[in-house]
Design an enzyme around this catalytic site. Structure first.
Site, PDB file in Angstrom:
ATOM      1  N   HIS A   1       0.851  -1.181   0.000  1.00 17.18           N
ATOM      2  CA  HIS A   1       0.000   0.000   0.000  1.00 17.18           C
ATOM      3  C   HIS A   1       0.887   1.232   0.000  1.00 17.18           C
ATOM      4  O   HIS A   1       1.945   1.230   0.633  1.00 17.18           O
ATOM      5  CB  HIS A   1      -0.891   0.003   1.253  1.00 17.18           C
ATOM      6  CG  HIS A   1      -2.041   0.945   1.137  1.00 17.18           C
ATOM      7  ND1 HIS A   1      -1.928   2.268   1.457  1.00 17.18           N
ATOM      8  CD2 HIS A   1      -3.310   0.743   0.705  1.00 17.18           C
ATOM      9  CE1 HIS A   1      -3.104   2.847   1.230  1.00 17.18           C
ATOM     10  NE2 HIS A   1      -3.951   1.949   0.779  1.00 17.18           N
TER      11      HIS A   1
ATOM     12  N   ASP B   1      -8.052  -5.523   0.390  1.00 16.90           N
ATOM     13  CA  ASP B   1      -8.532  -6.304  -0.745  1.00 16.90           C
ATOM     14  C   ASP B   1      -8.174  -7.770  -0.651  1.00 16.90           C
ATOM     15  O   ASP B   1      -8.779  -8.608  -1.320  1.00 16.90           O
ATOM     16  CB  ASP B   1      -7.950  -5.744  -2.055  1.00 16.90           C
ATOM     17  CG  ASP B   1      -8.524  -4.383  -2.349  1.00 16.90           C
ATOM     18  OD1 ASP B   1      -9.708  -4.194  -2.069  1.00 16.90           O
ATOM     19  OD2 ASP B   1      -7.778  -3.513  -2.822  1.00 16.90           O
TER      20      ASP B   1
HETATM   21  N1  ACO Z   1       4.011  -7.651  -4.758  1.00 16.87           N
HETATM   22  C1  ACO Z   1       5.360  -7.676  -4.959  1.00 16.87           C
HETATM   23  N2  ACO Z   1       6.175  -6.614  -4.836  1.00 16.87           N
HETATM   24  C2  ACO Z   1       5.589  -5.459  -4.480  1.00 16.87           C
HETATM   25  C3  ACO Z   1       4.195  -5.339  -4.256  1.00 16.87           C
HETATM   26  C4  ACO Z   1       3.396  -6.498  -4.408  1.00 16.87           C
HETATM   27  N3  ACO Z   1       2.057  -6.469  -4.201  1.00 16.87           N
HETATM   28  N4  ACO Z   1       3.892  -4.056  -3.926  1.00 16.87           N
HETATM   29  C5  ACO Z   1       5.068  -3.390  -3.959  1.00 16.87           C
HETATM   30  N5  ACO Z   1       6.084  -4.239  -4.265  1.00 16.87           N
HETATM   31  C6  ACO Z   1       7.527  -3.899  -4.347  1.00 16.87           C
HETATM   32  C7  ACO Z   1       7.836  -3.053  -5.570  1.00 16.87           C
HETATM   33  O1  ACO Z   1       8.194  -3.875  -6.665  1.00 16.87           O
HETATM   34  C8  ACO Z   1       8.995  -2.221  -5.072  1.00 16.87           C
HETATM   35  O2  ACO Z   1      10.129  -3.038  -5.033  1.00 16.87           O
HETATM   36  P1  ACO Z   1      11.602  -2.389  -5.316  1.00 16.87           P
HETATM   37  O3  ACO Z   1      11.828  -1.408  -4.207  1.00 16.87           O
HETATM   38  O4  ACO Z   1      12.531  -3.562  -5.286  1.00 16.87           O
HETATM   39  O5  ACO Z   1      11.507  -1.723  -6.678  1.00 16.87           O
HETATM   40  C9  ACO Z   1       8.633  -1.937  -3.606  1.00 16.87           C
HETATM   41  O6  ACO Z   1       7.795  -3.056  -3.207  1.00 16.87           O
HETATM   42  C10 ACO Z   1       7.887  -0.625  -3.403  1.00 16.87           C
HETATM   43  O7  ACO Z   1       6.716  -0.647  -4.193  1.00 16.87           O
HETATM   44  P2  ACO Z   1       6.117   0.581  -5.001  1.00 16.87           P
HETATM   45  O8  ACO Z   1       5.434   0.070  -6.234  1.00 16.87           O
HETATM   46  O9  ACO Z   1       7.167   1.651  -5.167  1.00 16.87           O
HETATM   47  O10 ACO Z   1       5.031   1.105  -3.966  1.00 16.87           O
HETATM   48  P3  ACO Z   1       3.849   2.073  -4.279  1.00 16.87           P
HETATM   49  O11 ACO Z   1       3.555   2.761  -3.008  1.00 16.87           O
HETATM   50  O12 ACO Z   1       4.123   2.919  -5.479  1.00 16.87           O
HETATM   51  O13 ACO Z   1       2.671   1.044  -4.693  1.00 16.87           O
HETATM   52  C11 ACO Z   1       0.769  -0.335  -4.644  1.00 16.87           C
HETATM   53  C12 ACO Z   1       1.634   0.681  -3.879  1.00 16.87           C
HETATM   54  C13 ACO Z   1       0.361   0.217  -6.024  1.00 16.87           C
HETATM   55  C14 ACO Z   1      -0.531  -0.592  -3.837  1.00 16.87           C
HETATM   56  C15 ACO Z   1       1.556  -1.637  -4.816  1.00 16.87           C
HETATM   57  O14 ACO Z   1       1.944  -2.139  -3.547  1.00 16.87           O
HETATM   58  C16 ACO Z   1       0.774  -2.717  -5.583  1.00 16.87           C
HETATM   59  O15 ACO Z   1       0.737  -2.679  -6.815  1.00 16.87           O
HETATM   60  N6  ACO Z   1       0.125  -3.684  -4.858  1.00 16.87           N
HETATM   61  C17 ACO Z   1      -0.670  -4.687  -5.502  1.00 16.87           C
HETATM   62  C18 ACO Z   1      -2.020  -4.115  -5.920  1.00 16.87           C
HETATM   63  C19 ACO Z   1      -2.936  -3.879  -4.741  1.00 16.87           C
HETATM   64  O16 ACO Z   1      -3.157  -4.731  -3.904  1.00 16.87           O
HETATM   65  N7  ACO Z   1      -3.540  -2.663  -4.717  1.00 16.87           N
HETATM   66  C20 ACO Z   1      -4.512  -2.297  -3.693  1.00 16.87           C
HETATM   67  C21 ACO Z   1      -4.166  -1.027  -3.045  1.00 16.87           C
HETATM   68  S1  ACO Z   1      -5.215  -0.777  -1.683  1.00 16.87           S
HETATM   69  C22 ACO Z   1      -6.638  -0.186  -2.334  1.00 16.87           C
HETATM   70  O17 ACO Z   1      -6.729   0.413  -3.371  1.00 16.87           O
HETATM   71  C23 ACO Z   1      -7.837  -0.436  -1.505  1.00 16.87           C
END
Ligand code: ACO
Length: 436
Positions: free
Chosen positions: A313, A371
């Protein structure tokens, strides 16, 4: 917001004069540096794609402490609201700032239920869609179309119009979501039953048919009500910011909320519960719990582009408090429906256990978000996977409207107009077509 005693000073290594900027305190949470005069004073913009360090507005509605895993609606912890209040009380709280007393709750609920029907013409509009259209495509269209049906509440600058459109949107969203479902199933629409609770009425419109009586299961009614409470608002997330930006042009509330619905659809936002369930079903097809390790290796492989949906998140860098409450609801619903041994739930538990212990997730502070469990609950209730995000939109509508109305009432509000760092071609001249 209160002016802080300290100021921020921005200095430049090239000898340009430094600039002082005011700092403001909120009631809780990080202070903000006021950069509004920066461009006038320096000719420079700030650069913050994805708004990682930018507060786009002041708001008194929802507060999140992502490190503590805390979520407050108007100061009340989500755990207390989810266990001691229902969705109608939560709507009242978000819209007006206070929890209603018993008489206030009856009055508010009555106002909402008076508006649960939609204009009869809406069904003809719906008929224009393919039966297999995605419910979010239908919802984007239907919510936008409300502005064509309710001309008497489209002036966003008129407080009475804002109030009536807020009540209409909260009241009509369950009707529209249920109509989208019934249309895809080829079943007759069920008119709302105002004697039922908000979530009970939604279940009736979804699952009843004109041929037999339908009894609302109280465990499922409570579970849905909790899903609605947990999704009701979440500060300045992507869809809420979309609603604010769209509404900042002075467009009508129905159009602004339709923009929020469109934004919510994306898999990085509201579409995650659908994506999460599809992911669990894919792993189940691959071999279930036995294949969890193999799947996790793909998730950790940077080149695979596979994410563990329902994890991570932007704001919570600790357990999402909504996920804990949803996990409880999940156990209650599966228990009540005799599905305790549901293979997808077991798979989800196995994935969660591994992820919470795995260095990749621990180092990046990736925890389950709401979720992760809400999809399993909705599937157990009998809601088709493709409808999950529409249910999220239904619940989030009150938050969107509360935030939109707060913005319109804010004397500092202006049309939202971000600037850019231009990296394209400098001025050049068009050559005749045979010389290009
Ligand atoms: N699975 C694997 N790796 C992940 C995940 C995941 N679900 N989420 C983040 N990471 C990793 C990224 O690859 C990144 O790794 P790195 O530092 O080696 O490059 C690191 O964790 C940081 O992630 P970011 O993408 O920079 O975090 P951001 O805050 O931009 O993204 C997000 C948040 C979009 C929610 C992301 O965690 C994601 O895509 N999760 C899966 C989708 C999801 O469940 N969304 C629901 C959000 S809650 C809602 O809307 C109610």
């Amino acid at each position: 917001m209160k002016l802080a005693d300290n100021k921020a000073t921005l200095s430049f290594s090239n000898g340009s004069p430094s600039v002082e900027m005011p700092v403001y305190h909120g009631s809780i949470g990080p202070d903000v540096i006021d950069i509004r005069k920066l461009y006038a004073q320096t000719g420079m913009f700030t650069y913050d794609p994805g708004f990682l360090s930018t507060a786009s507005c002041q708001s008194a509605i929802t507060y999140i402490d992502g490190d503590k895993g805390e979520l407050l609606y108007r100061g009340y912890p989500i755990e207390q609201l989810a266990t001691q209040c229902d969705f109608m009380e939560t709507c009242h709280l978000l819209l007006y700032g206070n929890l209603p007393d018993a008489a206030g709750k009856v009055d508010f609920t009555k106002r909402v239920t008076q508006h649960t029907m939609v204009n009869e013409q809406m069904q003809f509009f719906l008929r224009g869609f393919r039966r297999d259209a995605h419910p979010m495509a239908i919802m984007t269209g239907l919510v936008g179309a409300l502005s064509a049906f309710y001309h008497d509440s489209t002036d966003i600058n008129n407080p009475e119009h804002r109030e009536i459109s807020a009540i209409r949107l909260i009241a009509k969203m369950p009707t529209l979501v249920a109509m989208a479902y019934k249309y895809s199933a080829g079943q007759p629409y069920m008119y709302p039953k105002n004697a039922l609770s908000y979530s009970g009425n939604f279940m009736h419109m979804m699952f009843a048919n004109p041929c037999e009586d339908y009894a609302v299961n109280p465990v499922i009614e409570r579970a849905l009500d909790r899903i609605f409470i947990l999704h009701a608002d979440h500060e300045q997330n992507a869809s809420t910011s979309t609603v604010r930006l769209c509404g900042s042009s002075g467009t009508n509330p129905f159009a602004a909320i339709a923009a929020g619905v469109a934004c919510l659809w994306g898999p990085a936002h509201g579409g995650a519960n659908e994506a999460c369930l599809n992911m669990l079903e894919d792993i189940q097809k691959m071999g279930g719990v036995a294949k969890v390790g193999e799947f996790m290796n793909q998730v950790k492989d940077k080149n695979s582009n596979v994410k563990l949906m329902g994890f991570g998140h932007r704001v919570y860098k600790n357990y999402d408090p909504r996920a804990k409450l949803m996990q409880e609801t999940c156990k209650e619903v599966l228990g009540a429906l005799g599905l305790e041994n549901d293979p997808l739930f077991k798979l989800a538990m196995a994935l969660e256990k591994i992820a919470l212990e795995d260095d990749y997730f621990v180092q990046r502070k990736l925890y389950p978000n709401v979720d992760f469990y809400s999809g399993i609950v909705q599937r157990a209730i009998g809601i088709p996977v493709s409808l999950f995000t529409a249910i999220f939109a239904l619940a989030r509508t009150v938050g969107w409207i509360a935030q939109l109305n707060e913005m319109i009432g804010d004397p500092e509000y202006k049309i939202g107009r971000p600037r850019q760092l231009f990296t394209g071609s400098e001025r050049r001249d068009v050559l005749p077509i045979d010389k290009r």
